[in-house]
Each structure stands twice: as C-alpha cells, then as structure tokens.
Scaffold this motif. Structure first.
Motif, PDB file in Angstrom:
ATOM      1  N   PHE A 130       3.724   8.776   4.300  1.00  0.00           N
ATOM      2  CA  PHE A 130       4.108   8.926   2.899  1.00  0.00           C
ATOM      3  C   PHE A 130       5.438   9.670   2.780  1.00  0.00           C
ATOM      4  O   PHE A 130       5.816  10.440   3.659  1.00  0.00           O
ATOM      5  CB  PHE A 130       3.018   9.661   2.112  1.00  0.00           C
ATOM      6  CG  PHE A 130       2.772  11.081   2.563  1.00  0.00           C
ATOM      7  CD1 PHE A 130       3.634  12.108   2.217  1.00  0.00           C
ATOM      8  CD2 PHE A 130       1.656  11.405   3.326  1.00  0.00           C
ATOM      9  CE1 PHE A 130       3.414  13.418   2.617  1.00  0.00           C
ATOM     10  CE2 PHE A 130       1.420  12.715   3.738  1.00  0.00           C
ATOM     11  CZ  PHE A 130       2.305  13.710   3.381  1.00  0.00           C
ATOM     12  N   ARG A 131       6.122   9.443   1.689  1.00  0.00           N
ATOM     13  CA  ARG A 131       7.397  10.111   1.450  1.00  0.00           C
ATOM     14  C   ARG A 131       7.442  10.627   0.024  1.00  0.00           C
ATOM     15  O   ARG A 131       7.097   9.916  -0.916  1.00  0.00           O
ATOM     16  CB  ARG A 131       8.569   9.148   1.684  1.00  0.00           C
ATOM     17  CG  ARG A 131       9.936   9.818   1.495  1.00  0.00           C
ATOM     18  CD  ARG A 131      11.068   8.829   1.661  1.00  0.00           C
ATOM     19  NE  ARG A 131      12.365   9.490   1.499  1.00  0.00           N
ATOM     20  CZ  ARG A 131      12.932   9.729   0.314  1.00  0.00           C
ATOM     21  NH1 ARG A 131      12.329   9.358  -0.807  1.00  0.00           N
ATOM     22  NH2 ARG A 131      14.109  10.335   0.243  1.00  0.00           N
ATOM     23  N   ILE A 132       7.857  11.887  -0.118  1.00  0.00           N
ATOM     24  CA  ILE A 132       8.088  12.493  -1.423  1.00  0.00           C
ATOM     25  C   ILE A 132       9.575  12.772  -1.552  1.00  0.00           C
ATOM     26  O   ILE A 132      10.174  13.369  -0.651  1.00  0.00           O
ATOM     27  CB  ILE A 132       7.299  13.821  -1.580  1.00  0.00           C
ATOM     28  CG1 ILE A 132       5.807  13.568  -1.402  1.00  0.00           C
ATOM     29  CG2 ILE A 132       7.569  14.453  -2.930  1.00  0.00           C
ATOM     30  CD1 ILE A 132       5.197  12.703  -2.463  1.00  0.00           C
ATOM     31  N   ALA A 133      10.171  12.358  -2.651  1.00  0.00           N
ATOM     32  CA  ALA A 133      11.594  12.612  -2.857  1.00  0.00           C
ATOM     33  C   ALA A 133      11.847  14.115  -2.825  1.00  0.00           C
ATOM     34  O   ALA A 133      11.111  14.880  -3.466  1.00  0.00           O
ATOM     35  CB  ALA A 133      12.049  12.036  -4.195  1.00  0.00           C
TER      36      ALA A 133
ATOM     37  N   LEU B 283       0.438   5.010  -1.884  1.00  0.00           N
ATOM     38  CA  LEU B 283       0.146   6.215  -1.115  1.00  0.00           C
ATOM     39  C   LEU B 283       1.154   7.317  -1.450  1.00  0.00           C
ATOM     40  O   LEU B 283       0.780   8.484  -1.623  1.00  0.00           O
ATOM     41  CB  LEU B 283       0.174   5.903   0.378  1.00  0.00           C
ATOM     42  CG  LEU B 283      -0.325   7.003   1.319  1.00  0.00           C
ATOM     43  CD1 LEU B 283      -1.789   7.302   1.073  1.00  0.00           C
ATOM     44  CD2 LEU B 283      -0.113   6.588   2.777  1.00  0.00           C
ATOM     45  N   ASP B 284       2.433   6.957  -1.549  1.00  0.00           N
ATOM     46  CA  ASP B 284       3.469   7.928  -1.935  1.00  0.00           C
ATOM     47  C   ASP B 284       3.146   8.547  -3.294  1.00  0.00           C
ATOM     48  O   ASP B 284       3.251   9.763  -3.492  1.00  0.00           O
ATOM     49  CB  ASP B 284       4.840   7.249  -1.999  1.00  0.00           C
ATOM     50  CG  ASP B 284       5.331   6.783  -0.638  1.00  0.00           C
ATOM     51  OD1 ASP B 284       4.757   7.216   0.386  1.00  0.00           O
ATOM     52  OD2 ASP B 284       6.276   5.987  -0.596  1.00  0.00           O
ATOM     53  N   GLN B 285       2.768   7.698  -4.241  1.00  0.00           N
ATOM     54  CA  GLN B 285       2.445   8.183  -5.579  1.00  0.00           C
ATOM     55  C   GLN B 285       1.204   9.064  -5.560  1.00  0.00           C
ATOM     56  O   GLN B 285       1.127  10.065  -6.285  1.00  0.00           O
ATOM     57  CB  GLN B 285       2.228   6.994  -6.519  1.00  0.00           C
ATOM     58  CG  GLN B 285       1.776   7.350  -7.930  1.00  0.00           C
ATOM     59  CD  GLN B 285       2.845   8.054  -8.746  1.00  0.00           C
ATOM     60  OE1 GLN B 285       3.939   8.320  -8.251  1.00  0.00           O
ATOM     61  NE2 GLN B 285       2.542   8.365  -9.987  1.00  0.00           N
TER      62      GLN B 285
ATOM     63  N   ALA C  26       0.803  -1.224   0.000  1.00  0.00           N
ATOM     64  CA  ALA C  26       0.000   0.000   0.000  1.00  0.00           C
ATOM     65  C   ALA C  26       0.835   1.272   0.000  1.00  0.00           C
ATOM     66  O   ALA C  26       0.464   2.273  -0.632  1.00  0.00           O
ATOM     67  CB  ALA C  26      -0.939   0.003   1.207  1.00  0.00           C
ATOM     68  N   LYS C  27       1.961   1.274   0.707  1.00  0.00           N
ATOM     69  CA  LYS C  27       2.713   2.515   0.887  1.00  0.00           C
ATOM     70  C   LYS C  27       3.219   3.129  -0.425  1.00  0.00           C
ATOM     71  O   LYS C  27       3.129   4.352  -0.603  1.00  0.00           O
ATOM     72  CB  LYS C  27       3.886   2.317   1.852  1.00  0.00           C
ATOM     73  CG  LYS C  27       4.576   3.633   2.213  1.00  0.00           C
ATOM     74  CD  LYS C  27       5.692   3.449   3.208  1.00  0.00           C
ATOM     75  CE  LYS C  27       6.334   4.797   3.554  1.00  0.00           C
ATOM     76  NZ  LYS C  27       6.877   5.475   2.372  1.00  0.00           N
TER      77      LYS C  27
ATOM     78  N   LYS D 254      -4.158   8.243   6.356  1.00  0.00           N
ATOM     79  CA  LYS D 254      -4.506   6.946   5.770  1.00  0.00           C
ATOM     80  C   LYS D 254      -3.858   5.787   6.525  1.00  0.00           C
ATOM     81  O   LYS D 254      -4.417   4.687   6.580  1.00  0.00           O
ATOM     82  CB  LYS D 254      -4.114   6.903   4.290  1.00  0.00           C
ATOM     83  CG  LYS D 254      -5.007   7.758   3.413  1.00  0.00           C
ATOM     84  CD  LYS D 254      -6.425   7.230   3.427  1.00  0.00           C
ATOM     85  CE  LYS D 254      -7.385   8.171   2.718  1.00  0.00           C
ATOM     86  NZ  LYS D 254      -8.123   9.034   3.618  1.00  0.00           N
ATOM     87  N   ALA D 255      -2.682   5.992   7.112  1.00  0.00           N
ATOM     88  CA  ALA D 255      -2.057   4.926   7.907  1.00  0.00           C
ATOM     89  C   ALA D 255      -2.959   4.539   9.075  1.00  0.00           C
ATOM     90  O   ALA D 255      -3.147   3.347   9.368  1.00  0.00           O
ATOM     91  CB  ALA D 255      -0.691   5.385   8.412  1.00  0.00           C
TER      92      ALA D 255
END
Length: 481
Positions: free
Chosen positions: A412-415, A290-292, A286-287, A349-350
């Motif tokens: 979530f993580r965004i570069a 979610l990041d995307q 899922a993660k 969402k987590a």
C-alpha cells in the motif's frame, strides 16, 4: 457508486458500531475491577487470554479459510457444503478442547479450565459465523449481534455478582462471557439459516482439502501472531503474579479493545471490497482500494494513539478501582503497538490475496522471537510496564520486516502530504486533550473535556487541511438521513 465510495460507506457503517462495542468492552473491564478482587480479575484475564490463544491455534486456520471461500460457496448452494464442513470441524475442535480442559483441570486441580472450555466453545462459533456474515454483506446482523454480545458480557456479570463484596472467584465473569457469545453465536446460526442448509452427512472432502491448502499454513501464522499478541501477558504473570497481571491486563485492555474495534470496524468495510476487486480485476483493481483502506485506518487510528497517550493516567484512575492506575503507561504503549499491528495487517493483504501465507508465517515468527527477547529484558529492567514496551518494539519490527519483503509484490502507498496532514492533526489532538487533563476540576469533567477538545481540534484540523473533508461530508449525509 464507485468501489472506493462503497468501501468508505461500509467502513463508516461499521466504525460507529465498533466504537460503541469498544466502549462497552471498556465498561466491562472497568466493572470487573470494581466487582471482583484483583486475583479474580487476574484469573479471568489468564483464562480469557488462553481462550483467544487456543482459538488462533486450533480454530483460526478453519475460520480464515471459511471466510475466504464463503462468498464463492454461498453462490453455489447457499453455503450448504461449506457450513456442513465447518460444523463438522467445529465439533471435532470442541471435543479436542474439552479433553484438553479436563486434563488441565486434573493436573492443576483447578476447575476454572472447565469454564474456560465453555468460553472457547461459544467464542469460537461466534467468531467464525460473524466473519461469514461480514463476508456475505450481512452488515446489520453482524453489528447487532456484536453489540448484543458486548452488552450481555456487562449485564450478566453484574447480575451474577449483585450484592456480593469483591468475590474472589472468576466464574461469574467466565459465565457471563460464555452466555454472551453463545447467544450471539446462536443468533448468527439463525441469521445464516444454518439449521436448514447444514447436515453432517453433507460434509465435503474437496472443500476440506481446499481449507487445508489455504488454512493450514496459517496455523503457524496463528501461533506466531498469538505469541506476538499475548506472550507479554503470560510473562507478566510469571514474573509478578496474578494481582500485578490484573493491573497490567486491565490497562492493556483499554487500548487493545479500542484498537481492535477500530481495526475490525474499518477492515470489515475494506477487505470484502478488496477481495471482490481482486477476483474481478486482480492487482490493478485491488491496490487502490487497499491504499484507501490504509488511509481510512490512519485517519482514525493516529488520533486514537495520541488521545489515549494524553489521557492514559486520567482514564485509568477514572475507570478502574484503586491501585490500577499504576499501569496507566501500558495504555499508551499498547496503543502505539496496536497502530503498527493494524498497519501490518494491511501490508499482509498482498500475501493473503496471492495465497502466499508462508511469508506471513516467516515474518510473524521473527517478530515473535523479538517480542519474547525484548519483553524478558524490559520486564527485568523497568518492571511490568516493560511487557507493553516490548510489544511496541516487536510490532514495529513486524511492520518494517513485512514492508521490506512484501514490496516485491505490492505494498500500500499513502501520499506523503496526506500522511503529514494526518499525523500533525493527531499530534494537535493529543496536545489539546493533554491540556485539559491539567485543569483543576474532577476526573470525570477533565476526561470529558479532554475527549471533546481532542475530537474538535482533530476534526477542525483534518477538515481545514482538506484531508478528511470527503469523510466528514459522508458522515453528515448519514446523520441527515
């Protein structure tokens, strides 16, 4: 097709429709300022806000639970038990809302609350069933019904007051909204074949217990979120009266309407895929989705903030009747606040996937307290625009608090490079749009040029940087079809 591609495709399918719906909402807000007196616009705004507030408090728990489980239940019996249970709860909720509206009408000696109850009935049924359509993958039905509702709110209101001169009654607007959501809700009932699968005698107590277990903790969340989203409107009305509230609310509706459509348009493409991945593969599956999803949200939301801030005064003068442009700064502040609100939804969402909604309640309650305190202080210090400034502080605080606490689960993580490209492109978009607002031409021409310049500059920057190349190619492939 990969899960990420499927999710991007769904989001790209929803977003254009939601943009159109957002434009219709803006057109409706604009029309009401020209058709009705400020007092009538303010009255409708208060009723509409109260309807949404009541929905979040007394129906939101059931709507969230139904959305969470409709996919599983539909596979069992085409949703017979679920829709039968939802129908029973809906009728009980409507009975409670009707009783409350009668009491309010008697106490205030204002029949407008009876109209508000009718708005609540139609708004609630459409919101619940539209969410079910989305979760079941009935995208085209959802889009067409949402657009039908938006068009009817505009057309019916105009038809009801045609030939009148700024009527002081809000009832035509209330009737238009009731009819629009009612017709869309009826369409959703037919699309889901509810008359053939739902019976009150098929009400399911085990399913009700499941609804309670998942949804009741969200009632506290709904109250806190409602305060976060709406308390500034009540405070502005209390401090400055309904005429000033009309100015505040109509300008607020521009940014909130656009961002609601952006958030919903992308989230409805993202969340079903994230939920499906969670059921099949847990956090690891899922993660990445979610990041995307957050990246897609920022690709659209960041330039929207910059663009709205750049053209806020121009758009207020163009859209609304004379005097409403005093609230133009509200558009910019609300856009920034809504950006943070959208990001917080992804961070939450987590908690939702792990069904730990008590943490959402705690975080949103803290942010709601911040919102009330900041709004009161700022309303007294800077006037009615302080309500929107308080929203920025509260939603930014909500986002930060949630990120700090949820990171123990997953966030979530965004570069960083990706985030930098998006933000720089958005700033250049806003600068280009603002430059066009200074041209010595009419308001309409300046607004069109600002929008075109902002979109072109952003598209060129985001594609040239490589950040939005895949999304642009997906849009072009869709257009070629």
């Amino acid at each position: 097709m990969s899960s990420k591609n499927t999710m991007t495709r769904d989001a790209m399918l929803f977003l254009p429709a939601k943009v159109i719906e957002g434009l219709l909402v803006i057109a409706c807000s604009s029309l009401y300022t020209h058709l009705f007196s400020k007092g009538a616009v303010g009255t409708f705004g208060i009723v509409n806000t109260t309807v949404q507030f009541c929905y979040l408090i007394i129906a939101g728990w059931m709507a969230n639970a139904a959305t969470r489980y409709v996919g599983e239940e539909y596979q069992k019996d085409r949703g017979s038990a679920l829709f039968s249970t939802v129908s029973t709860i809906y009728l009980l909720i409507c009975a409670a809302a009707a009783a409350a509206a009668v009491c309010a009408a008697v106490l205030t000696r204002d029949p407008v609350w009876l109209g508000g109850a009718c708005m609540f009935f139609s708004y609630t049924i459409f919101q619940i069933l539209n969410s079910a359509l989305i979760q079941l993958g009935r995208m085209k039905a959802s889009i067409s019904l949402s657009l039908t509702s938006a068009v009817l709110k505009l057309a019916v209101a105009y038809a009801l007051v045609f030939g009148m001169n700024n009527p002081s009654s809000a009832f035509p607007a209330i009737a238009a909204n009731t009819a629009a959501d009612g017709i869309a809700g009826l369409g959703a009932v037919i699309a889901l074949s509810i008359p053939t699968v739902a019976r009150l005698r098929w009400f399911s107590r085990p399913l009700l217990r499941k609804f309670f277990a998942y949804g009741v903790p969200l009632m506290g969340v709904s109250i806190a979120v409602a305060l976060l989203n709406m308390i500034d409107r009540y405070l502005v009305t209390g401090f400055f009266g309904r005429d000033v509230f009309a100015i505040y609310n109509q300008n607020n509706s521009i940014a909130s309407g656009i961002f609601t459509m952006i958030s919903v348009g992308i989230m409805r493409g993202v969340y079903p895929n994230v939920l499906r991945a969670w059921r099949e593969g847990g956090r690891m599956a899922a993660k990445p989705l979610l990041d995307q999803g957050v990246r897609l949200y920022l690709l659209v939301a960041a330039p929207a903030v910059a663009g709205l801030a750049a053209v806020s005064l121009l758009i207020s003068r163009f859209l609304f009747a004379e005097g409403y442009d005093a609230g133009a700064p509200v558009i910019a502040y609300t856009a920034l606040a809504m950006l943070f609100m959208g990001l917080t939804e992804y961070a939450n969402k987590a908690y939702e996937l792990e069904q730990s909604t008590i943490h959402v309640l705690q975080n949103s309650a803290i942010a709601a307290v911040i919102k009330v305190i900041c709004s009161v202080v700022l309303l007294q210090a800077v006037g009615f625009t302080g309500g929107a400034m308080g929203s920025v502080v509260a939603f930014a605080s909500y986002f930060i608090i949630t990120c700090v606490r949820v990171r123990r689960r997953f966030l979530f993580r965004i570069a960083p490079a990706s985030l930098a490209r998006i933000l720089i492109s958005a700033l250049l978009c806003g600068a280009a749009a603002y430059g066009c607002t200074l041209l010595p031409v009419g308001n309409l021409v300046r607004l069109v040029l600002a929008v075109v310049a902002g979109v072109v500059v952003y598209a060129v920057c985001i594609v040239a940087s490589g950040e939005g190349r895949a999304e642009m190619q997906a849009v072009l492939r869709k257009l070629k079809r």
